[in-house]
Motif scaffolding. Structure first.
Motif, PDB file in Angstrom:
ATOM      1  N   SER A 115      24.739  35.916  42.086  1.00  0.00           N
ATOM      2  CA  SER A 115      24.289  35.259  43.320  1.00  0.00           C
ATOM      3  C   SER A 115      24.884  35.956  44.536  1.00  0.00           C
ATOM      4  CB  SER A 115      24.754  33.807  43.364  1.00  0.00           C
ATOM      5  OG  SER A 115      24.291  33.113  42.268  1.00  0.00           O
ATOM      6  N   GLY A 116      25.646  36.994  44.301  1.00  0.00           N
ATOM      7  CA  GLY A 116      26.222  37.732  45.418  1.00  0.00           C
ATOM      8  C   GLY A 116      27.665  37.371  45.729  1.00  0.00           C
ATOM      9  N   ILE A 117      28.257  36.481  44.935  1.00  0.00           N
ATOM     10  CA  ILE A 117      29.635  36.058  45.194  1.00  0.00           C
ATOM     11  C   ILE A 117      30.606  37.112  44.643  1.00  0.00           C
ATOM     12  CG2 ILE A 117      31.369  34.288  44.689  1.00  0.00           C
ATOM     13  CD1 ILE A 117      29.055  33.379  46.572  1.00  0.00           C
ATOM     14  N   ARG A 118      31.613  37.460  45.452  1.00  0.00           N
ATOM     15  CA  ARG A 118      32.583  38.472  45.031  1.00  0.00           C
ATOM     16  C   ARG A 118      34.001  37.908  44.924  1.00  0.00           C
ATOM     17  NH1 ARG A 118      28.767  39.774  43.653  1.00  0.00           N
ATOM     18  NH2 ARG A 118      27.462  41.583  44.045  1.00  0.00           N
ATOM     19  N   ALA A 119      34.216  36.685  45.414  1.00  0.00           N
ATOM     20  CA  ALA A 119      35.538  36.055  45.295  1.00  0.00           C
ATOM     21  C   ALA A 119      35.350  34.547  45.379  1.00  0.00           C
ATOM     22  CB  ALA A 119      36.464  36.518  46.415  1.00  0.00           C
ATOM     23  N   ILE A 120      36.197  33.795  44.670  1.00  0.00           N
ATOM     24  CA  ILE A 120      36.135  32.335  44.736  1.00  0.00           C
ATOM     25  C   ILE A 120      37.495  31.813  45.193  1.00  0.00           C
ATOM     26  CG2 ILE A 120      35.383  30.234  43.569  1.00  0.00           C
ATOM     27  CD1 ILE A 120      34.190  31.918  41.359  1.00  0.00           C
ATOM     28  N   VAL A 121      37.455  30.958  46.206  1.00  0.00           N
ATOM     29  CA  VAL A 121      38.673  30.362  46.743  1.00  0.00           C
ATOM     30  C   VAL A 121      38.601  28.870  46.444  1.00  0.00           C
ATOM     31  CG1 VAL A 121      40.099  30.090  48.807  1.00  0.00           C
ATOM     32  CG2 VAL A 121      38.521  32.024  48.636  1.00  0.00           C
ATOM     33  N   PHE A 129      37.393  29.702  32.542  1.00  0.00           N
ATOM     34  CA  PHE A 129      36.502  30.170  33.602  1.00  0.00           C
ATOM     35  C   PHE A 129      37.193  31.241  34.445  1.00  0.00           C
ATOM     36  CE2 PHE A 129      35.054  29.947  37.995  1.00  0.00           C
ATOM     37  CZ  PHE A 129      33.693  30.182  37.843  1.00  0.00           C
ATOM     38  N   ALA A 130      38.436  30.977  34.843  1.00  0.00           N
ATOM     39  CA  ALA A 130      39.159  31.931  35.685  1.00  0.00           C
ATOM     40  C   ALA A 130      39.338  33.254  34.944  1.00  0.00           C
ATOM     41  CB  ALA A 130      40.507  31.354  36.108  1.00  0.00           C
ATOM     42  N   GLY A 131      39.643  33.179  33.638  1.00  0.00           N
ATOM     43  CA  GLY A 131      39.792  34.399  32.830  1.00  0.00           C
ATOM     44  C   GLY A 131      38.482  35.167  32.753  1.00  0.00           C
ATOM     45  N   ASN A 132      37.387  34.425  32.597  1.00  0.00           N
ATOM     46  CA  ASN A 132      36.077  35.072  32.527  1.00  0.00           C
ATOM     47  C   ASN A 132      35.710  35.721  33.860  1.00  0.00           C
ATOM     48  OD1 ASN A 132      35.706  34.363  29.870  1.00  0.00           O
ATOM     49  ND2 ASN A 132      34.480  32.534  30.321  1.00  0.00           N
ATOM     50  N   CYS A 133      36.164  35.139  34.961  1.00  0.00           N
ATOM     51  CA  CYS A 133      35.922  35.729  36.277  1.00  0.00           C
ATOM     52  C   CYS A 133      36.710  37.033  36.420  1.00  0.00           C
ATOM     53  CB  CYS A 133      36.335  34.764  37.390  1.00  0.00           C
ATOM     54  SG  CYS A 133      35.168  33.430  37.635  1.00  0.00           S
ATOM     55  N   THR A 134      37.978  36.995  36.004  1.00  0.00           N
ATOM     56  CA  THR A 134      38.831  38.173  36.175  1.00  0.00           C
ATOM     57  C   THR A 134      38.239  39.391  35.468  1.00  0.00           C
ATOM     58  OG1 THR A 134      40.754  36.751  36.302  1.00  0.00           O
ATOM     59  CG2 THR A 134      41.168  39.067  35.868  1.00  0.00           C
ATOM     60  N   VAL A 135      37.758  39.190  34.255  1.00  0.00           N
ATOM     61  CA  VAL A 135      37.251  40.349  33.517  1.00  0.00           C
ATOM     62  C   VAL A 135      35.935  40.873  34.097  1.00  0.00           C
ATOM     63  CG1 VAL A 135      38.449  39.778  31.383  1.00  0.00           C
ATOM     64  CG2 VAL A 135      36.106  38.968  31.729  1.00  0.00           C
ATOM     65  N   LEU A 136      35.343  40.113  35.002  1.00  0.00           N
ATOM     66  CA  LEU A 136      34.165  40.619  35.718  1.00  0.00           C
ATOM     67  C   LEU A 136      34.553  41.159  37.093  1.00  0.00           C
ATOM     68  CD1 LEU A 136      31.515  37.831  34.971  1.00  0.00           C
ATOM     69  CD2 LEU A 136      31.794  40.035  33.849  1.00  0.00           C
ATOM     70  N   ILE A 138      35.979  39.304  39.504  1.00  0.00           N
ATOM     71  CA  ILE A 138      35.856  38.272  40.545  1.00  0.00           C
ATOM     72  C   ILE A 138      37.206  37.574  40.687  1.00  0.00           C
ATOM     73  CG2 ILE A 138      34.617  36.202  41.315  1.00  0.00           C
ATOM     74  CD1 ILE A 138      32.548  36.751  39.101  1.00  0.00           C
ATOM     75  N   PRO A 139      37.900  37.728  41.833  1.00  0.00           N
ATOM     76  CA  PRO A 139      39.165  37.002  41.995  1.00  0.00           C
ATOM     77  C   PRO A 139      38.930  35.500  42.148  1.00  0.00           C
ATOM     78  CG  PRO A 139      38.843  38.648  43.747  1.00  0.00           C
ATOM     79  CD  PRO A 139      37.567  38.568  42.969  1.00  0.00           C
ATOM     80  N   THR A 140      39.748  34.698  41.471  1.00  0.00           N
ATOM     81  CA  THR A 140      39.768  33.250  41.695  1.00  0.00           C
ATOM     82  C   THR A 140      41.127  32.948  42.318  1.00  0.00           C
ATOM     83  OG1 THR A 140      40.542  33.010  39.422  1.00  0.00           O
ATOM     84  CG2 THR A 140      38.219  32.608  39.807  1.00  0.00           C
ATOM     85  N   VAL A 141      41.133  32.671  43.609  1.00  0.00           N
ATOM     86  CA  VAL A 141      42.393  32.527  44.339  1.00  0.00           C
ATOM     87  C   VAL A 141      42.532  31.106  44.864  1.00  0.00           C
ATOM     88  CG1 VAL A 141      42.515  34.966  44.917  1.00  0.00           C
ATOM     89  CG2 VAL A 141      41.357  33.399  46.474  1.00  0.00           C
ATOM     90  N   VAL A 142      43.788  30.677  45.045  1.00  0.00           N
ATOM     91  CA  VAL A 142      44.065  29.264  45.264  1.00  0.00           C
ATOM     92  C   VAL A 142      44.702  29.007  46.635  1.00  0.00           C
ATOM     93  CG1 VAL A 142      45.457  27.340  44.379  1.00  0.00           C
ATOM     94  CG2 VAL A 142      44.251  28.831  42.779  1.00  0.00           C
ATOM     95  N   LEU A 143      44.192  27.949  47.297  1.00  0.00           N
ATOM     96  CA  LEU A 143      44.807  27.414  48.522  1.00  0.00           C
ATOM     97  C   LEU A 143      45.081  25.934  48.285  1.00  0.00           C
ATOM     98  CD1 LEU A 143      42.493  28.897  51.342  1.00  0.00           C
ATOM     99  CD2 LEU A 143      44.842  29.580  50.837  1.00  0.00           C
ATOM    100  N   SER A 144      45.853  25.319  49.171  1.00  0.00           N
ATOM    101  CA  SER A 144      46.136  23.890  49.015  1.00  0.00           C
ATOM    102  C   SER A 144      44.879  23.077  49.333  1.00  0.00           C
ATOM    103  CB  SER A 144      47.252  23.476  49.973  1.00  0.00           C
ATOM    104  OG  SER A 144      46.745  23.494  51.294  1.00  0.00           O
TER     105      SER A 144
END
Lengths: 226, 471
Positions: A115-121, A129-136, A138-144
């Motif tokens: 869908s064009g997404i390159r990072a998820i915050v 899911f996060a592991g599956n993103c990393t191997v593609l 796609i960073p999954t990064v965390v904020l409060s």
């Protein structure tokens, strides 16, 4: 199968985003506009309904992202950020808690990537899911929770807001404000050092795999003493 | 000095080395594949010119998309046929053993691994399905993985992983009458939450778990992932060894005794240190049902559904969404919620003991008018055994359909689906929106005997009263 009727998400005016970044392995930053998908515990069935898992390639997954959240059974569109032309071309997805819970299907991050997404915050992510993103890549990064709330409101008010996710600095910059990102060390290293292609890394150790296997009694049929 | 957990011992025995990412390369002893998540992995292998490193350590079966009514080939659904054909082609081309449609050993991957004796204590197991945690019932480490990781296992027989913390969950004391393993795991998830297990392996123990059969332990471990724990396990004991003995792929003769000695050595030491310990009183567990759209949104059958305002702010928004989807009134009694469909099956509850208990509960009764009810055995072997015992006849006479083995209505990637807003009393593992094939369909999770009680009365019913009120 209603797959053929899936409306593609409006894409950036510059044409579809490339699935391969310029340097395919090392990721240091992702910049662009963002798209919010609100709610805790958004599971992989909601990200990609199971009926689309029957396709034997990932090619069309982008069209099916959040399909049942975006369309009525009749095919009529619902209110959803992925249907909203104001978010066209967004490359950063903003989510709440436990995003991607549920099944291990990689179709979910594939749908998001395509869908064009390159990072998820987000506030937090389900582990598989996060592991599956990393191997593609796609960073999954965390904020409060508070920071995510503020960011979502800002993006909803101004969908053209530019956001910069710097993996190198572990920061997110938006509207002149810089926030510290939490990124698990392993994910951070894999993405910034370009080692997220785990197959390549592990293939180099195939001899060690054989040695480890030779020591496991069950792999030799429990022949001889355990 | 404290001892080691099974997790620690099995992990250590399978470590290949440390990767530059900081992760550990871990050898996978048994890799199970099915038709849905593997074709893309084989495609990637071909694209990259890679081979399968240890083809004899991968076993394939077909479960998600197989029709449970007419299994003749080609399947009516072209996409299902394409997946099945792709699996057959991949198995042939890469030299992988396949239990296909018609094979006596075909069935849901998490049912057939154990029943063929492939799943054993002390192993590492991986499969591209999140309910792979099921195999942990045998005292192995069993991870659900994604398609890229399937490619990793095929190409390298290993996975890149980080270590988990280990939480010991003790279920102590005696379970009440008609309280099943399903009720226990739903109670655990309710207590710890659907996110509570993230970053953890769950080690289940305590006297109630010790007394459980292997099939009950599988139901518990199966839903670890619903509590956020990627793996769950039970230490191997005499119950485990007795189950494994004599199965097709279990060690034979002298090798079996050597295997048992090895398996015993992998169990957690009595003085093992855990990252945390949670205790549950078995006697307090009631027959459980879910009222929402996550498995953690569960109550006992004698309870009232929670009011969103009584929940923590964290849970409130989810509860409001759940009530909107389910069309249930907050504060109402769990008992008496009407249902349209009754489904007994899935990798959680489709084994012979589940079917025996359900058949005993339904014998001589009839499914309520207007309720569509089906029983789907987890494997061909379970189906044969049930038919040999006459269970199929009991179900049919009661008004249940008796089907062939597969995942069926658990995830509706096959013709078995909910229609419209139907409410399904289901022995499966997920009540997510859209899970059972209709975007507006509604799922209420419960044990197989609770499904029977709901099917007969047309509404949620306390199985204890249902059985005891019977002539």
């Amino acid at each position: 199968m209603t797959a053929g009727s899936a409306a593609p998400r409006p894409s950036a005016s510059g044409g579809p985003a490339s699935l391969t970044p310029a340097d395919p392995m090392r990721l240091s930053e992702i910049s662009g506009t963002a798209i919010p998908v609100e709610g805790n515990d958004i599971d992989t069935d909601r990200i990609i309904p199971a009926r689309y898992l029957k396709e034997i390639t990932f090619t069309n997954m982008g069209e099916y992202a959040f399909y049942d959240e975006r369309f009525e059974e009749s095919g009529a569109p619902k209110t959803h950020s992925f249907n909203d032309p104001r978010y066209a071309g967004a490359s950063i997805l903003i989510v709440n808690k436990n995003f991607g819970c549920g099944s291990s299907r990689e179709h979910a991050p594939q749908a998001i990537l395509r869908s064009g997404i390159r990072a998820i915050v987000g506030e937090s992510f389900a582990e598989i899911f996060a592991g599956n993103c990393t191997v593609l890549g796609i960073p999954t990064v965390v904020l409060s929770a508070e920071e995510i709330g503020t960011l979502m409101s800002a993006v909803k008010q101004n969908p053209k807001l530019r956001i910069r996710v710097s993996l190198a600095e572990k920061t997110l910059t938006c509207d002149g404000r810089t926030l510290a990102l939490q990124v698990p060390d392993t994910v951070w290293k894999a993405l910034t050092e370009g080692t997220w292609d785990s197959t390549r890394l592990m293939l180099a150790n195939l001899d060690k795999v054989r040695k480890t296997a030779a020591k496991l009694p069950y792999l030799s049929g429990f022949a001889g003493a355990a | 000095m404290s001892g080691k957990t099974l997790y620690r011992k099995v992990w250590d025995a399978h470590v290949v080395g440390r990767l530059p990412t900081g992760q550990t390369q871990v050898l996978i002893g048994l890799h199970l594949i099915h038709e849905v998540t593997s074709p893309q992995a084989f495609d990637m292998l071909r694209e990259q010119g890679l081979k399968v490193a240890f083809p004899e350590r991968t076993v394939a079966t077909v479960d998600h998309i197989v029709p449970t009514k007419n299994q003749g080939r080609p399947f009516e659904d072209d996409q299902a046929e394409a997946m099945m054909s792709a699996l057959e082609k991949n198995a042939r081309e890469f030299g992988i053993r396949l239990f296909g449609v018609g094979d006596a050993r075909q069935g849901i991957v998490h049912v057939i691994g154990p029943e063929t004796g492939l799943t054993q204590p002390g192993m590492t197991v991986a499969c591209g399905d999140s309910h792979t945690s099921t195999h942990g019932a045998f005292g192995c480490l069993a991870w659900g993985i994604g398609t890229s990781q399937i490619k990793d296992v095929l190409a390298t027989q290993s996975l890149a992983m980080s270590e988990l913390r280990v939480r010991r969950i003790n279920v102590n004391g005696a379970l009440g009458r008609h309280i099943t393993a399903k009720d226990v795991i739903l109670a655990i998830i309710r207590k710890l939450g659907v996110k509570g297990g993230i970053g953890h392996a769950y080690e289940y123990g305590g006297s109630a778990i010790d007394r459980m059969s292997m099939e009950e332990r599988m139901s518990i471990c199966n839903m670890s992932i619903e509590g956020g724990a990627r793996i769950g396990y039970v230490n191997p004991d005499e119950t485990t060894f007795a189950y494994i003995r004599g199965r097709e792929f279990s060690p034979k003769d002298g090798a079996f005794d050597r295997a048992v000695a090895y398996w015993k050595s992998t169990a957690s030491d009595s003085n093992a240190a855990y990252d945390d310990v949670v205790d549950l009183d078995a006697a307090s567990i009631q027959p459980m049902i879910t009222w929402g759209i996550t498995p953690g949104q569960a109550v006992g059958i004698k309870e009232h559904l929670p009011r969103p305002e009584d929940l923590s702010s964290d849970d409130r928004a989810g509860a409001e969404l759940a009530y909107r989807h389910m069309g249930l009134e907050p504060g109402r009694r769990a008992e008496g919620i009407p249902i349209d469909v009754a489904f007994i099956g899935s990798c959680t509850n489709s084994r012979i003991s589940d079917l025996r208990a359900a058949a005993a509960a339904v014998k001589g009764k009839k499914v309520a008018p207007g309720v569509r009810a089906l029983v789907v055995p987890g494997s061909n072997s379970v189906k044969r055994q049930a038919e040999a015992e006459g269970l199929d006849r009991i179900f049919r006479e009661a008004g249940f359909e008796w089907r062939a083995a597969g995942c069926s209505m658990c995830l509706a990637m096959n013709p078995d689906k909910l229609k419209g807003r139907e409410v399904c009393a289901s022995s499966s593992n997920r009540n997510f929106i859209g899970r059972q094939g209709s975007p507006t369909g509604r799922t209420i999770l419960m044990s197989p005997v609770m499904v029977v009680a709901a099917a007969v009365n047309g509404k949620l019913t306390d199985v204890r009263e249902f059985v005891e009120a019977s002539p």
